[in-house]
Design a protein around this motif. Structure first.
Motif, PDB file in Angstrom:
ATOM      1  N   VAL A   1       0.830  -1.199   0.000  1.00 51.26           N
ATOM      2  CA  VAL A   1       0.000   0.000   0.000  1.00 51.26           C
ATOM      3  C   VAL A   1       0.869   1.256   0.000  1.00 51.26           C
ATOM      4  CG1 VAL A   1      -1.678   1.344   1.331  1.00 51.26           C
ATOM      5  CG2 VAL A   1      -1.994  -1.121   1.035  1.00 51.26           C
ATOM      6  N   ARG A   2       1.967   1.229   0.744  1.00 54.07           N
ATOM      7  CA  ARG A   2       2.891   2.374   0.741  1.00 54.07           C
ATOM      8  C   ARG A   2       3.448   2.607  -0.661  1.00 54.07           C
ATOM      9  NH1 ARG A   2       5.862   0.710   4.429  1.00 54.07           N
ATOM     10  NH2 ARG A   2       4.830   1.765   6.166  1.00 54.07           N
ATOM     11  N   ALA A   3       3.798   1.530  -1.362  1.00 52.55           N
ATOM     12  CA  ALA A   3       4.288   1.655  -2.739  1.00 52.55           C
ATOM     13  C   ALA A   3       3.189   2.196  -3.658  1.00 52.55           C
ATOM     14  CB  ALA A   3       4.779   0.299  -3.240  1.00 52.55           C
TER      15      ALA A   3
ATOM     16  N   MET B   1       0.063   5.237  -7.922  1.00 56.31           N
ATOM     17  CA  MET B   1      -0.745   4.237  -8.617  1.00 56.31           C
ATOM     18  C   MET B   1      -2.231   4.566  -8.610  1.00 56.31           C
ATOM     19  SD  MET B   1       1.068   0.628  -7.582  1.00 56.31           S
ATOM     20  CE  MET B   1       2.845   0.486  -7.472  1.00 56.31           C
ATOM     21  N   GLN B   2      -2.624   5.572  -7.827  1.00 54.20           N
ATOM     22  CA  GLN B   2      -4.030   5.980  -7.860  1.00 54.20           C
ATOM     23  C   GLN B   2      -4.411   6.600  -9.195  1.00 54.20           C
ATOM     24  OE1 GLN B   2      -3.955   8.263  -4.107  1.00 54.20           O
ATOM     25  NE2 GLN B   2      -5.588   6.947  -3.358  1.00 54.20           N
TER      26      GLN B   2
ATOM     27  N   LEU C   1      -6.638   1.917   4.945  1.00 54.97           N
ATOM     28  CA  LEU C   1      -5.175   1.862   5.051  1.00 54.97           C
ATOM     29  C   LEU C   1      -4.476   2.832   4.103  1.00 54.97           C
ATOM     30  CD1 LEU C   1      -2.747   0.570   6.381  1.00 54.97           C
ATOM     31  CD2 LEU C   1      -2.851  -1.278   4.693  1.00 54.97           C
ATOM     32  N   VAL C   2      -4.968   2.994   2.885  1.00 57.61           N
ATOM     33  CA  VAL C   2      -4.338   3.909   1.934  1.00 57.61           C
ATOM     34  C   VAL C   2      -4.347   5.327   2.492  1.00 57.61           C
ATOM     35  CG1 VAL C   2      -4.477   4.923  -0.376  1.00 57.61           C
ATOM     36  CG2 VAL C   2      -4.905   2.474  -0.062  1.00 57.61           C
ATOM     37  N   GLU C   3      -5.485   5.745   3.030  1.00 58.52           N
ATOM     38  CA  GLU C   3      -5.578   7.083   3.620  1.00 58.52           C
ATOM     39  C   GLU C   3      -4.650   7.212   4.825  1.00 58.52           C
ATOM     40  OE1 GLU C   3      -9.069  10.221   5.038  1.00 58.52           O
ATOM     41  OE2 GLU C   3      -9.504   8.080   4.856  1.00 58.52           O
ATOM     42  N   LEU C   4      -4.563   6.171   5.634  1.00 59.50           N
ATOM     43  CA  LEU C   4      -3.698   6.195   6.812  1.00 59.50           C
ATOM     44  C   LEU C   4      -2.234   6.396   6.421  1.00 59.50           C
ATOM     45  CD1 LEU C   4      -3.543   5.739   9.923  1.00 59.50           C
ATOM     46  CD2 LEU C   4      -3.175   3.317   9.426  1.00 59.50           C
ATOM     47  N   LEU C   5      -1.838   5.870   5.259  1.00 63.72           N
ATOM     48  CA  LEU C   5      -0.453   5.967   4.816  1.00 63.72           C
ATOM     49  C   LEU C   5      -0.210   7.164   3.896  1.00 63.72           C
ATOM     50  CD1 LEU C   5       0.429   2.206   4.250  1.00 63.72           C
ATOM     51  CD2 LEU C   5       0.964   3.656   6.201  1.00 63.72           C
ATOM     52  N   GLY C   6      -1.168   8.104   3.864  1.00 60.85           N
ATOM     53  CA  GLY C   6      -0.941   9.361   3.156  1.00 60.85           C
ATOM     54  C   GLY C   6      -1.610   9.506   1.812  1.00 60.85           C
ATOM     55  N   GLY C   7      -2.399   8.531   1.397  1.00 63.42           N
ATOM     56  CA  GLY C   7      -3.097   8.622   0.120  1.00 63.42           C
ATOM     57  C   GLY C   7      -4.519   9.109   0.277  1.00 63.42           C
TER      58      GLY C   7
END
Length: 338
Positions: free
Chosen positions: A18-20, A26-27, A199-205
């Motif tokens: 998810v971080r990658a 990749m969004q 999780l994506v939002e939690l990691l900055g996305g």
């Protein structure tokens, strides 16, 4: 380290993937983005039978699709992986633990239930109660069996959208003929997987849905050994099932499942995109074939397109597996005799 940095061994692959996804933008790619990883993971737990401090895991993630069809595809894929590896009669246990809207109230209710029986909780479960009450539901402690039988169930407390999503997952699995058992006390999903929509939002996305699974390869090998079986390796052509109707995800998933059941590596295009975009995605993945669903499906037919040769022909659904098998053995794609 000497520089005051903290390093950690990888305990599981999802966070790194998810971080990658976020770091490499990749969004902006057509969604969902489907990724896979195989490699070593590490845990600090005391080693036990089948649980090593270093273990290998096969992981699949699908990020960017909120619909129930992708859940069903992931579950069917995990089941197919076990069967193709040689495991006899794997059993799917299915549950929903809701989302951020309905889960917190349930967790609070569950914690209150266990606190009302604190004197019956083993020491390990009392410690888990403060950190993760949900983990008590799938406890293997004998003392917890009777206690968990009376615990409140998440499936009875799902909010409207979660109940609709869970019903959709079950409907897709039923349509695919995938057998499963509802297990309301299951917290850790099939193969250590499930949804992680936050999780994506939690990691900055940006807020992005995600789902995946991780299968322990060491444990699969131990299970094969216990069954007296050997791993099965069967190469197969790759086909992507696409469609003229972007909303007909169920049809695409059904055809892809039929192909996988016949030993053909296949995936369904579940994103609701135009046909041209679906074919572009299949070509970028270097898929050999595209199975195109259109109006002909009502007559039991599909278009089979050889993406390398550029040829295309009408094929009966009942003959699709045979046509793909024939193309696999042909030296020149698209030249097999009719």
């Amino acid at each position: 380290t000497e520089d005051g940095e903290s390093w950690a061994l990888r305990p599981e692959p999802t966070a790194g993937i998810v971080r990658a996804y976020v770091q490499h933008g990749m969004q902006t790619l057509p969604q969902p983005v489907k990724l896979t990883l195989t490699g070593p993971m590490f845990r600090y737990d005391r080693p036990q039978a089948g649980r090593y401090r270093e273990f290998w895991q096969f992981d699949i993630e699908a990020i960017g699709d909120p619909g129930p069809a992708i859940d069903a595809e992931i579950i069917e894929l995990a089941d197919r992986f076990y069967r193709d590896a040689g495991i006899r009669d794997p059993e799917i246990h299915l549950n929903s633990i809701g989302d951020a809207a309905c889960r917190p109230a349930y967790v609070a209710e569950l914690a209150a239930y266990y606190r009302g029986h604190l004197d019956r909780l083993p020491a390990l479960e009392r410690d888990r109660l403060e950190r993760s009450p949900l983990r008590l539901l799938d406890s293997k402690e004998p003392a917890m069996v009777e206690l968990n039988a009376g615990a409140p169930l998440m499936t009875d407390r799902l909010c409207g959208p979660c109940a609709e999503h869970f019903a959709g997952v079950r409907a897709h699995l039923d349509a695919l003929g995938v057998a499963y058992r509802l297990e309301p006390h299951l917290v850790r999903a099939l193969g250590g997987g499930g949804r992680y929509d936050g999780l994506v939002e939690l990691l900055g996305g940006k807020p992005t849905p995600g789902i995946g699974f991780g299968l322990g390869l060491d444990r699969i090998l131990l299970a094969l050994e216990a069954q007296g079986a050997a791993p099965i390796v069967q190469p197969a052509p790759v086909a992507v099932v696409v469609g003229a109707d972007p909303a007909a995800t169920g049809d695409r998933l059904r055809i892809a499942t039929v192909l996988r059941a016949a030993g053909i590596a296949a995936r369904a295009e579940l994103g609701q995109r135009k046909l041209g975009k679906q074919l572009e995605s299949a070509a970028r993945e270097r898929a050999h074939f595209a199975v195109i669903l259109g109006d002909e499906l009502a007559d039991g037919q599909v278009q089979l397109k050889d993406l390398e040769a550029g040829s295309q022909k009408l094929v009966a659904v009942d003959d699709l597996v045979r046509e793909l098998e024939r193309a696999r053995t042909s030296h020149h794609h698209g030249t097999a005799a009719p």
